[in-house]
Write an enzyme that holds these catalytic residues in place. Structure first.
Site, short mmCIF file in Angstrom:
data_model
loop_
_atom_site.label_atom_id
_atom_site.label_comp_id
_atom_site.label_asym_id
_atom_site.label_seq_id
_atom_site.Cartn_x
_atom_site.Cartn_y
_atom_site.Cartn_z
N ILE A 38 71.01 47.54 21.72
CA ILE A 38 71.72 48.63 21.06
C ILE A 38 70.76 49.70 20.55
O ILE A 38 71.07 50.89 20.58
CB ILE A 38 72.61 48.09 19.91
CG1 ILE A 38 73.46 49.21 19.31
CG2 ILE A 38 71.79 47.37 18.87
CD1 ILE A 38 74.48 48.72 18.30
N ASP A 75 75.60 48.68 23.76
CA ASP A 75 76.16 47.90 22.66
C ASP A 75 77.06 46.83 23.25
O ASP A 75 78.04 47.15 23.94
CB ASP A 75 76.96 48.85 21.74
CG ASP A 75 77.48 48.18 20.49
OD1 ASP A 75 77.51 46.94 20.44
OD2 ASP A 75 77.88 48.91 19.56
N VAL A 76 76.75 45.56 23.00
CA VAL A 76 77.55 44.48 23.58
C VAL A 76 79.00 44.52 23.10
O VAL A 76 79.88 43.91 23.73
CB VAL A 76 76.93 43.09 23.29
CG1 VAL A 76 75.59 42.95 23.99
CG2 VAL A 76 76.81 42.82 21.80
N ASN A 102 71.73 37.04 24.59
CA ASN A 102 70.83 36.82 23.46
C ASN A 102 71.14 37.69 22.25
O ASN A 102 70.80 37.32 21.12
CB ASN A 102 69.39 37.09 23.93
CG ASN A 102 68.40 37.09 22.79
OD1 ASN A 102 67.95 36.04 22.33
ND2 ASN A 102 68.04 38.27 22.30
N SER A 150 72.62 28.91 18.01
CA SER A 150 71.78 28.60 16.85
C SER A 150 72.09 27.17 16.43
O SER A 150 73.14 26.62 16.77
CB SER A 150 72.12 29.57 15.70
OG SER A 150 71.64 29.10 14.46
N TYR A 167 78.75 34.24 10.62
CA TYR A 167 77.63 33.90 11.49
C TYR A 167 77.80 32.50 12.07
O TYR A 167 77.70 32.28 13.29
CB TYR A 167 76.32 34.01 10.73
CG TYR A 167 75.09 33.71 11.55
CD1 TYR A 167 74.50 34.70 12.32
CD2 TYR A 167 74.52 32.44 11.58
CE1 TYR A 167 73.37 34.44 13.09
CE2 TYR A 167 73.40 32.16 12.34
CZ TYR A 167 72.82 33.16 13.10
OH TYR A 167 71.72 32.89 13.86
N LYS A 171 78.62 31.50 16.00
CA LYS A 171 77.71 30.64 16.75
C LYS A 171 78.42 29.37 17.23
O LYS A 171 78.12 28.86 18.32
CB LYS A 171 76.49 30.29 15.90
CG LYS A 171 75.58 31.48 15.60
CD LYS A 171 74.98 32.09 16.86
CE LYS A 171 73.93 33.14 16.56
NZ LYS A 171 73.34 33.71 17.79
N VAL A 200 63.51 30.86 14.03
CA VAL A 200 62.52 31.40 14.95
C VAL A 200 61.85 32.61 14.31
O VAL A 200 62.51 33.42 13.65
CB VAL A 200 63.18 31.81 16.29
CG1 VAL A 200 62.13 32.34 17.27
CG2 VAL A 200 63.94 30.64 16.90
N THR A 202 61.15 35.77 14.18
CA THR A 202 61.51 37.09 14.69
C THR A 202 61.88 37.98 13.52
O THR A 202 62.12 37.51 12.41
CB THR A 202 62.71 37.01 15.65
OG1 THR A 202 63.89 36.71 14.89
CG2 THR A 202 62.51 35.94 16.71
#
Length: 271
Positions: A38, A75-76, A102, A150, A167, A171, A200, A202
């Protein structure tokens, strides 16, 4: 001969973090890459999202491997923009073999707006990703789809905030998508699996906002947050997820479909 020579991979959220690592790993294994992100901020997300410069860096790094790449901002949540980005890659490479869904956000303290956005990106966005890619994969005679979920898609973690609850719900919902599509697409030779990483390293979690959220969970519950894994490692590297993706999309996993694969240093088992 590299294991993915001649293959084409479509990766969402590819500008940085796990998406970039997945793009680099698959490129190193011989695949050409269609990378989308995005590259704009979503209001409910309290940490900075990827930028156009981040996506440009992914392009440079992939090209350094010798692979080719087509990168587009998309944008998904917007199926039309995702289709346009995919078509640019199909025009360049002629087909599609691998899909890595992802793209994701973690608006853990954003209330109702966080709920709506995280469901839109992390669940509806994955649905859009599968839907726009399923027919090119079928035309190619089969392929592999990997959904990046996740550990929170397999356990009931989170805090008492709509963004955090959303969230976990999104997931978990990805597992449902994976299992349904694994059955729907199997007759076309398309395998569908999900990967469930623990924390992770990130920008999505290594920022002051997520650290503040973790502290607020402690305040809410009066208990320390146990983010520990069974193995003696506090946080995973994006390459750990990328290596699992590379395995699942390879011929070595040709009969693996409908699987939830934890890459979590034992986090789920420890629960």
């Amino acid at each position: 001969m590299a294991p993915l020579d001649g293959k084409v991979a479509f990766i969402t959220g590819a500008a940085r973090g796990q998406g970039r690592a997945e793009a680099l790993k698959l490129a190193s294994d011989g695949a050409n890459i269609i990378a989308v992100d995005i590259c704009e901020q979503i209001a409910s997300v309290p940490y900075p999202l990827a930028t156009a410069d981040d996506l440009a860096e992914t392009v440079n790094l992939v090209e350094d491997t010798g692979a080719r790449i087509v990168a587009r901002q998309a944008d998904v949540r917007d199926r039309e923009s995702l289709e346009q980005a995919l078509q640019a890659g199909l025009d360049a490479f002629g087909g599609l073999d691998i899909v890595v869904a992802n793209a994701g956000i973690a608006p853990m303290q954003s209330g109702e707006a966080g709920w709506l956005d995280v469901i839109d990106v992390n669940l509806t966005g994955v649905f859009h990703t599968i839907e726009v890619t399923r027919y090119p994969l079928t035309e190619r005679g089969g392929g592999a789809i990997v959904l990046i979920s996740s550990v929170m898609g397999l356990v009931g973690g989170g805090s008492d905030d709509s963004g955090s609850i959303g969230y976990a719900a999104a997931k978990h919902g990805m597992v449902g998508l994976m299992r349904v599509y694994a059955n729907l697409l199997a007759p076309h030779g398309i395998r569908v699996n999900s990967i469930h990483p623990a924390g992770v390293g990130t920008p999505m979690i290594e920022n002051e906002f997520i650290q503040r959220w973790l502290q607020d969970v402690v305040t809410q519950t009066g208990k320390p947050v146990d983010m520990g894994n069974a193995l003696p490692v506090e946080i995973l590297d994006p390459d750990d997820t990328a290596n699992a993706v590379a395995f699942l999309v390879s011929d070595a996993a040709r009969y693996i479909t409908g699987v939830t694969l934890p890459v979590d240093a034992g986090y789920i088992n420890k629960r």
